[in-house]
Design a protein around this motif. Structure first.
Motif, short mmCIF file in Angstrom:
data_model
loop_
_atom_site.label_atom_id
_atom_site.label_comp_id
_atom_site.label_asym_id
_atom_site.label_seq_id
_atom_site.Cartn_x
_atom_site.Cartn_y
_atom_site.Cartn_z
N THR A 48 -61.55 14.24 -19.43
CA THR A 48 -62.04 13.34 -18.38
C THR A 48 -63.56 13.33 -18.41
O THR A 48 -64.19 14.38 -18.50
CB THR A 48 -61.56 13.82 -17.00
OG1 THR A 48 -60.13 13.79 -16.99
CG2 THR A 48 -62.09 12.94 -15.88
N ASN A 50 -66.89 12.24 -16.28
CA ASN A 50 -67.46 11.81 -14.99
C ASN A 50 -68.81 11.17 -15.29
O ASN A 50 -69.68 11.83 -15.82
CB ASN A 50 -67.67 13.01 -14.06
CG ASN A 50 -66.38 13.48 -13.42
OD1 ASN A 50 -65.34 12.85 -13.60
ND2 ASN A 50 -66.46 14.55 -12.66
N VAL A 89 -64.99 8.14 -8.09
CA VAL A 89 -65.09 9.52 -7.61
C VAL A 89 -65.93 9.55 -6.34
O VAL A 89 -65.53 10.14 -5.33
CB VAL A 89 -65.70 10.44 -8.69
CG1 VAL A 89 -65.92 11.85 -8.14
CG2 VAL A 89 -64.79 10.50 -9.92
C1 LIG Z 1 -65.24 15.05 -12.30
O1 LIG Z 1 -65.38 14.95 -10.86
C2 LIG Z 1 -64.29 15.48 -10.14
C3 LIG Z 1 -64.53 15.24 -8.70
O2 LIG Z 1 -65.81 15.64 -8.32
C4 LIG Z 1 -64.14 16.95 -10.43
O3 LIG Z 1 -63.02 17.47 -9.77
C5 LIG Z 1 -63.99 17.15 -11.96
O4 LIG Z 1 -63.98 18.52 -12.24
C6 LIG Z 1 -65.10 16.49 -12.69
N1 LIG Z 1 -64.84 16.56 -14.08
C7 LIG Z 1 -65.75 16.89 -14.98
C8 LIG Z 1 -65.31 16.90 -16.39
O5 LIG Z 1 -66.92 17.16 -14.65
#
Ligand SMILES: *[C@@H]1O[C@H](CO)[C@@H](O)[C@H](O)[C@H]1NC(C)=O
Ligand SMILES: *[C@@H]1O[C@H](CO)[C@@H](O)[C@H](O)[C@H]1NC(C)=O
Ligand SMILES: *[C@@H]1O[C@H](CO)[C@@H](O)[C@H](O)[C@H]1NC(C)=O
Ligand SMILES: *[C@@H]1O[C@H](CO)[C@@H](O)[C@H](O)[C@H]1NC(C)=O
Ligand SMILES: *[C@@H]1O[C@H](CO)[C@@H](O)[C@H](O)[C@H]1NC(C)=O
Ligand SMILES: *[C@@H]1O[C@H](CO)[C@@H](O)[C@H](O)[C@H]1NC(C)=O
Length: 433
Positions: A48, A50, A89
């Motif tokens: 994933t 962000n 998010v």
């Molecule tokens: C992306 O954001 C979500 C929500 O803040 C968080 O739970 C997740 O760990 C984040 N993922 C990464 C790869 O930073």
């Protein structure tokens, strides 16, 4: 018509003023931090990503994320592109964060965050998607390989981005291979080959190909192949005694190494079968004599083979006399020479055969003889010299009797000398003879 065009002109003017006002506002705010801030993101495929865009000072101006294909993903909190993997998010005036799930290599590229000030301000964030190398495969192994074969092991892994590194290990020890990288689309195919000239020492050796890659921090990928090498046996006889003597225990072991294992081994004596004796036991690879006898003399041969060939080794057994009470330093051949090796005769043989001892005694005798001879000679010489000296002395003495007067220092002494000369001479003569 006139009214209409007038209206349009007025609207345009108002619009222009509005734009100008907005632009000046944006400029003023821009100086004090009204611009988007982003960061590059690296994610392994399947993970994933962000994507976060921040604005320090914002006057309720909208933020937007768009993908490398310039498609809008989110405009504020409004989803623009229909893609289930992309989610909101966090959305506020100061931040717009979206997430891209299950990232694929096609998601790789430059993403843009736009702040709709006048003019629009943008920031570019690079999303790097790492391609995970597939589990490597080793090719080119013939099983089993034959000793002397030349084989080339090839290890290949696909799907890495950036290109993975391949390393070879021969039983944990690194060996150098020849690497070749081919790009295929966004990923790379990496090959590494290892050329081997196979011999018996490679039998059972494990060759491992390891993949090194940034996306493989926790789960290293590797493949291992164990070589199986077939080779003809090589035979060797290992014996338990250096000097076999009658009555002793002797073990001959036929050590044969071959693959496939050459079992069983065959023992022969002087080209024929082994004599059927209780003292002689064949068990597996071992031939055991419980008590050696001189009749066991001969050439023992052990033979082993597999489908690749046969090999043999020979051992010539020569049984010496049983050990005697003499110290073991006596050389074995001496034992076989005397026909009746009793202790007494052995000792005489040793004594009479010791040329060193004989030589030593001879020199001693000669030395003593020489000394005696010298002493006798010197004594004789002394006697002769002494005898001659005495004889001459006596003569001189006698002549002196007459000369007594001449020798005297004065007249009185001369008279005394002349007077007592005769008696003195008589005395001396008696004494010396
Ligand atoms: C992306 O954001 C979500 C929500 O803040 C968080 O739970 C997740 O760990 C984040 N993922 C990464 C790869 O930073
Ligand atoms: C931004 O919008 C909110 C309402 O959504 C409003 O309360 C606020 O005053 C606005 N701020 C600015 C600087 O325009
Ligand atoms: C982000 O990645 C791009 C492309 O790889 C690079 O040119 C740029 O310098 C990077 N920016 C930062 C802040 O690392
Ligand atoms: C890979 O590279 C080799 C030479 O380095 C070439 O012969 C081969 O055709 C390439 N394969 C592909 C699929 O491009
Ligand atoms: C050796 O063998 C012969 C006959 O086979 C036998 O007469 C002799 O006693 C044996 N010698 C010893 C030391 O066992
Ligand atoms: C075996 O060796 C002994 C010497 O140790 C010798 O006397 C004998 O003749 C030999 N026997 C045979 C059969 O060769």
């Amino acid at each position: 018509m006139n009214l209409k065009s007038h209206l349009i002109f007025t609207l345009y003017t108002i619009y222009g003023i509005l734009l100008k006002v907005m632009a000046s506002k944006g400029k003023a705010r821009g100086i004090s931090g009204q611009y988007p801030l982003v960061q590059n993101v690296t994610v392994t495929e399947g993970g994933t990503a962000n994507m976060t865009c921040r604005v320090e000072y914002n006057d309720n101006t909208s933020l937007q994320w768009s993908n490398p294909a310039q498609q809008t993903l989110f405009f504020g909190d409004k989803k623009a592109l229909r893609d289930n993997r992309i989610e909101l998010v966090h959305a506020s005036w100061s931040e717009l964060t979206i997430s891209i799930n299950d990232v694929t290599l096609t998601d790789d590229g430059m993403y843009t965050c736009s702040l709709f000030t006048m003019p629009v301000r943008t920031a570019k964030a690079y999303l790097t998607v790492l391609g995970v190398p597939e589990k490597p495969e080793i090719d080119g192994l013939t099983k089993p390989a034959l000793e002397g074969d030349d084989i080339t092991l090839t290890c290949m892994t696909q799907g890495s981005k950036p290109a993975a590194d391949l390393r070879w290990f021969r039983n944990e020890k690194e060996v150098k291979g020849a690497k070749e990288v081919n790009a295929s689309g966004k990923t790379f195919t990496v090959r590494s080959s290892l050329q081997l000239h196979v011999d018996r020492n490679d039998d059972g050796v494990a060759y491992t190909c390891k993949v090194d890659h940034v996306a493989l921090a926790q789960t290293p990928q590797q493949a291992t192949e164990v070589l199986e090498v077939h080779y003809a046996p090589r035979v060797q006889i290992v014996h338990s005694l250096a000097v076999p003597q009658e009555g002793q225990y002797l073990k001959l072991e036929c050590v044969s190494k071959g693959n496939p294992s050459p079992d069983p081994v065959m023992w022969t004596k002087d080209g024929g079968e082994l004599p059927d004796l209780d003292r002689m036991i064949v068990e597996g690879r071992e031939l055991t004599f419980t008590s050696l006898n001189k009749t066991d003399n001969g050439t023992y041969r052990c033979e082993a083979g597999n489908h690749l060939g046969t090999s043999s080794a020979e051992y010539v057994l020569y049984v010496y006399d049983p050990p005697t009470t003499l110290p073991p330093s006596t050389t074995p051949p001496l034992h076989s020479i005397p026909p009746d090796p009793t202790r007494a005769s052995d000792r005489t043989v040793t004594d009479s055969r010791d040329p060193n001892a004989l030589g030593q005694h001879g020199t001693d005798h000669a030395l003593i003889g020489g000394v005696v001879a010298v002493v006798v000679f010197v004594t004789l010489c002394l006697i002769i010299v002494l005898g001659r000296y005495l004889a001459r002395h006596k003569g001189t003495y006698l002549t002196n009797e007459a000369k007594g007067a001449d020798d005297a220092p004065d007249a009185d002494t001369a008279i005394i000398n002349a007077e007592g000369n005769h008696a003195h001479a008589e005395e001396k003569k008696e004494y010396f003879i």
